[in-house]
Design a protein around this motif. Structure first.
Motif, PDB file in Angstrom:
ATOM      1  N   ASP A   1      10.458 -33.165  15.297  1.00 25.49           N
ATOM      2  CA  ASP A   1       9.948 -33.570  16.601  1.00 25.49           C
ATOM      3  C   ASP A   1       9.990 -35.088  16.642  1.00 25.49           C
ATOM      4  OD1 ASP A   1       7.986 -34.060  14.753  1.00 25.49           O
ATOM      5  OD2 ASP A   1       6.373 -33.134  15.867  1.00 25.49           O
ATOM      6  N   PHE A   2       9.418 -35.656  17.639  1.00 24.58           N
ATOM      7  CA  PHE A   2       9.406 -37.108  17.779  1.00 24.58           C
ATOM      8  C   PHE A   2       8.005 -37.558  17.401  1.00 24.58           C
ATOM      9  CE2 PHE A   2      12.228 -35.084  20.854  1.00 24.58           C
ATOM     10  CZ  PHE A   2      13.442 -35.538  20.366  1.00 24.58           C
ATOM     11  N   ALA A   3       7.760 -37.642  16.098  1.00 27.59           N
ATOM     12  CA  ALA A   3       6.398 -37.870  15.597  1.00 27.59           C
ATOM     13  C   ALA A   3       6.392 -38.891  14.479  1.00 27.59           C
ATOM     14  CB  ALA A   3       5.793 -36.562  15.100  1.00 27.59           C
ATOM     15  N   GLY A   4       5.194 -39.347  14.190  1.00 28.55           N
ATOM     16  CA  GLY A   4       5.010 -40.274  13.087  1.00 28.55           C
ATOM     17  C   GLY A   4       3.556 -40.665  12.974  1.00 28.55           C
ATOM     18  N   GLY A   5       3.318 -41.630  12.133  1.00 24.44           N
ATOM     19  CA  GLY A   5       1.962 -42.108  11.903  1.00 24.44           C
ATOM     20  C   GLY A   5       1.694 -43.382  12.674  1.00 24.44           C
ATOM     21  N   PRO A   6       0.440 -43.776  12.726  1.00 18.74           N
ATOM     22  CA  PRO A   6       0.078 -44.980  13.479  1.00 18.74           C
ATOM     23  C   PRO A   6       0.568 -46.247  12.796  1.00 18.74           C
ATOM     24  CG  PRO A   6      -1.820 -44.152  12.292  1.00 18.74           C
ATOM     25  CD  PRO A   6      -0.721 -43.150  12.082  1.00 18.74           C
ATOM     26  N   GLU A   7       0.939 -47.231  13.597  1.00 14.70           N
ATOM     27  CA  GLU A   7       1.329 -48.537  13.059  1.00 14.70           C
ATOM     28  C   GLU A   7       0.134 -49.480  12.993  1.00 14.70           C
ATOM     29  OE1 GLU A   7       4.548 -50.027  15.408  1.00 14.70           O
ATOM     30  OE2 GLU A   7       6.009 -48.812  14.367  1.00 14.70           O
ATOM     31  N   ARG A   8      -0.839 -49.240  13.868  1.00 13.69           N
ATOM     32  CA  ARG A   8      -2.058 -50.062  13.880  1.00 13.69           C
ATOM     33  C   ARG A   8      -3.242 -49.162  13.568  1.00 13.69           C
ATOM     34  NH1 ARG A   8      -0.910 -50.227  19.252  1.00 13.69           N
ATOM     35  NH2 ARG A   8      -3.098 -49.759  19.621  1.00 13.69           N
ATOM     36  N   ALA A   9      -4.236 -49.715  12.897  1.00 11.89           N
ATOM     37  CA  ALA A   9      -5.421 -48.937  12.543  1.00 11.89           C
ATOM     38  C   ALA A   9      -6.174 -48.453  13.778  1.00 11.89           C
ATOM     39  CB  ALA A   9      -6.344 -49.765  11.658  1.00 11.89           C
ATOM     40  N   ASP A  10      -6.081 -49.182  14.879  1.00 11.96           N
ATOM     41  CA  ASP A  10      -6.830 -48.796  16.078  1.00 11.96           C
ATOM     42  C   ASP A  10      -6.000 -47.972  17.067  1.00 11.96           C
ATOM     43  OD1 ASP A  10      -5.134 -50.846  16.840  1.00 11.96           O
ATOM     44  OD2 ASP A  10      -6.601 -51.784  18.172  1.00 11.96           O
ATOM     45  N   ALA A  11      -4.792 -47.571  16.680  1.00 11.46           N
ATOM     46  CA  ALA A  11      -3.943 -46.781  17.571  1.00 11.46           C
ATOM     47  C   ALA A  11      -4.503 -45.370  17.702  1.00 11.46           C
ATOM     48  CB  ALA A  11      -2.518 -46.720  17.035  1.00 11.46           C
ATOM     49  N   THR A  12      -4.646 -44.900  18.943  1.00  8.58           N
ATOM     50  CA  THR A  12      -5.116 -43.536  19.154  1.00  8.58           C
ATOM     51  C   THR A  12      -3.975 -42.559  18.886  1.00  8.58           C
ATOM     52  OG1 THR A  12      -4.502 -43.446  21.482  1.00  8.58           O
ATOM     53  CG2 THR A  12      -6.711 -44.333  20.949  1.00  8.58           C
ATOM     54  N   ILE A  13      -4.321 -41.290  18.802  1.00 16.47           N
ATOM     55  CA  ILE A  13      -3.298 -40.263  18.613  1.00 16.47           C
ATOM     56  C   ILE A  13      -2.305 -40.296  19.768  1.00 16.47           C
ATOM     57  CG2 ILE A  13      -2.950 -37.767  18.668  1.00 16.47           C
ATOM     58  CD1 ILE A  13      -5.302 -37.427  16.868  1.00 16.47           C
ATOM     59  N   LEU A  14      -2.799 -40.453  20.974  1.00 18.47           N
ATOM     60  CA  LEU A  14      -1.898 -40.510  22.124  1.00 18.47           C
ATOM     61  C   LEU A  14      -0.988 -41.732  22.041  1.00 18.47           C
ATOM     62  CD1 LEU A  14      -0.982 -39.216  24.750  1.00 18.47           C
ATOM     63  CD2 LEU A  14      -2.793 -40.476  25.925  1.00 18.47           C
ATOM     64  N   ASP A  15      -1.534 -42.895  21.647  1.00 21.18           N
ATOM     65  CA  ASP A  15      -0.710 -44.099  21.459  1.00 21.18           C
ATOM     66  C   ASP A  15       0.405 -43.833  20.460  1.00 21.18           C
ATOM     67  OD1 ASP A  15      -2.446 -45.575  23.103  1.00 21.18           O
ATOM     68  OD2 ASP A  15      -3.565 -46.412  21.405  1.00 21.18           O
ATOM     69  N   THR A  16       0.043 -43.220  19.342  1.00 19.89           N
ATOM     70  CA  THR A  16       1.009 -42.945  18.277  1.00 19.89           C
ATOM     71  C   THR A  16       2.097 -42.004  18.775  1.00 19.89           C
ATOM     72  OG1 THR A  16      -0.629 -43.318  16.555  1.00 19.89           O
ATOM     73  CG2 THR A  16       1.273 -41.959  15.965  1.00 19.89           C
ATOM     74  N   ALA A  17       1.703 -40.913  19.442  1.00 18.05           N
ATOM     75  CA  ALA A  17       2.684 -39.940  19.928  1.00 18.05           C
ATOM     76  C   ALA A  17       3.649 -40.588  20.921  1.00 18.05           C
ATOM     77  CB  ALA A  17       1.962 -38.761  20.567  1.00 18.05           C
ATOM     78  N   LEU A  18       3.122 -41.359  21.849  1.00 17.85           N
ATOM     79  CA  LEU A  18       3.976 -41.997  22.856  1.00 17.85           C
ATOM     80  C   LEU A  18       4.917 -43.021  22.232  1.00 17.85           C
ATOM     81  CD1 LEU A  18       1.376 -42.418  25.729  1.00 17.85           C
ATOM     82  CD2 LEU A  18       3.321 -40.832  25.676  1.00 17.85           C
ATOM     83  N   ARG A  19       4.424 -43.808  21.286  1.00 20.12           N
ATOM     84  CA  ARG A  19       5.261 -44.817  20.632  1.00 20.12           C
ATOM     85  C   ARG A  19       6.392 -44.148  19.849  1.00 20.12           C
ATOM     86  NH1 ARG A  19       2.569 -46.029  16.480  1.00 20.12           N
ATOM     87  NH2 ARG A  19       4.085 -45.161  15.071  1.00 20.12           N
ATOM     88  N   GLU A  20       6.046 -43.148  19.055  1.00 19.02           N
ATOM     89  CA  GLU A  20       7.067 -42.474  18.246  1.00 19.02           C
ATOM     90  C   GLU A  20       8.112 -41.788  19.126  1.00 19.02           C
ATOM     91  OE1 GLU A  20       7.710 -42.298  14.938  1.00 19.02           O
ATOM     92  OE2 GLU A  20       6.187 -43.808  14.614  1.00 19.02           O
ATOM     93  N   TYR A  21       7.651 -41.133  20.175  1.00 12.91           N
ATOM     94  CA  TYR A  21       8.584 -40.472  21.082  1.00 12.91           C
ATOM     95  C   TYR A  21       9.549 -41.498  21.688  1.00 12.91           C
ATOM     96  CZ  TYR A  21      10.257 -38.706  25.529  1.00 12.91           C
ATOM     97  OH  TYR A  21      11.058 -38.393  26.589  1.00 12.91           O
ATOM     98  N   ALA A  22       9.024 -42.624  22.158  1.00 13.01           N
ATOM     99  CA  ALA A  22       9.877 -43.656  22.766  1.00 13.01           C
ATOM    100  C   ALA A  22      10.863 -44.224  21.746  1.00 13.01           C
ATOM    101  CB  ALA A  22       9.018 -44.770  23.367  1.00 13.01           C
ATOM    102  N   GLN A  23      10.393 -44.511  20.523  1.00 14.74           N
ATOM    103  CA  GLN A  23      11.259 -45.096  19.498  1.00 14.74           C
ATOM    104  C   GLN A  23      12.354 -44.138  19.060  1.00 14.74           C
ATOM    105  OE1 GLN A  23       8.625 -46.159  16.296  1.00 14.74           O
ATOM    106  NE2 GLN A  23       8.028 -48.091  17.240  1.00 14.74           N
ATOM    107  N   GLU A  24      12.006 -42.864  18.904  1.00 13.54           N
ATOM    108  CA  GLU A  24      12.950 -41.919  18.312  1.00 13.54           C
ATOM    109  C   GLU A  24      13.851 -41.237  19.326  1.00 13.54           C
ATOM    110  OE1 GLU A  24      10.788 -39.303  15.737  1.00 13.54           O
ATOM    111  OE2 GLU A  24      10.040 -40.959  14.517  1.00 13.54           O
ATOM    112  N   SER A  25      13.414 -41.123  20.566  1.00 12.89           N
ATOM    113  CA  SER A  25      14.218 -40.391  21.552  1.00 12.89           C
ATOM    114  C   SER A  25      14.795 -41.281  22.644  1.00 12.89           C
ATOM    115  CB  SER A  25      13.360 -39.313  22.221  1.00 12.89           C
ATOM    116  OG  SER A  25      12.485 -39.897  23.159  1.00 12.89           O
ATOM    117  N   GLY A  26      14.307 -42.515  22.742  1.00  7.41           N
ATOM    118  CA  GLY A  26      14.721 -43.356  23.857  1.00  7.41           C
ATOM    119  C   GLY A  26      14.184 -42.820  25.182  1.00  7.41           C
TER     120      GLY A  26
END
Length: 168
Positions: free
Chosen positions: A47-72
């Motif tokens: 899937d388009f998933a991963g872990g947080p880059e910042r300690a304060d990143a929410t799960i939604l932040d992480t999901a959206l960032r990974e999806y954008a980075q991996e899928s364009g």
């Protein structure tokens, strides 16, 4: 290890930090459901998933960032996603992993074209493909796999589409 479970409502889980998360685009056509998955360098579905880059990143932040980075953002721009009001977003949680199922904003063909245009920028995902529910049933046979995606997909298959689509 807790069993994977579906839930429908926006809740405090999306505000949690320091957890793995991903987005799984889906669409429905002629009564069939399709899920967009990637293929990584190890020829594994992902899937388009991963872990947080910042300690304060929410799960939604992480999901959206990974999806954008991996899928364009090939299935759509979900950055303005409002889980509080969207009625067709579903969540599957397994331990500290959250998979967010979001309807694609583009046609299946357009999603594939958009990924092809983005692919040179993405070294993690080599290809994407739409899988029908029936295809997933045939593909996800690796009961020994500990990969979060396989566990989540097995939960979707075990619980059935009808269950998660009728969540209140």
């Amino acid at each position: 290890v807790s069993p994977a479970r579906f839930f429908k409502h926006y809740g405090p889980i999306l505000q949690r930090t320091n957890a793995r998360a991903g987005i799984l685009p889906y669409y429905q056509q002629d009564g069939q459901f399709y899920f967009l998955l990637g293929r990584d360098a190890n020829c594994e579905m992902t899937d388009f998933a991963g872990g947080p880059e910042r300690a304060d990143a929410t799960i939604l932040d992480t999901a959206l960032r990974e999806y954008a980075q991996e899928s364009g953002q090939c299935a759509g721009d979900f950055s303005k996603l409002n889980p509080r009001t969207a009625s067709d977003i579903y969540y599957l949680r397994w331990n500290s992993y959250l998979l967010i199922l979001v309807p694609a904003q583009y046609s299946a063909e357009e999603c594939l074209r958009r990924f092809t245009d983005y692919k040179p920028h993405n070294p993690e995902i080599l290809a994407v493909r739409w899988f029908s529910y029936a295809e997933l049933q045939r593909c996800i046979r690796r009961e020994d796999s500990k990969h979060e995606l396989y566990i989540a997909l097995r939960a979707i298959l075990a619980q059935g589409l009808a269950q998660w689509l009728t969540l209140q």
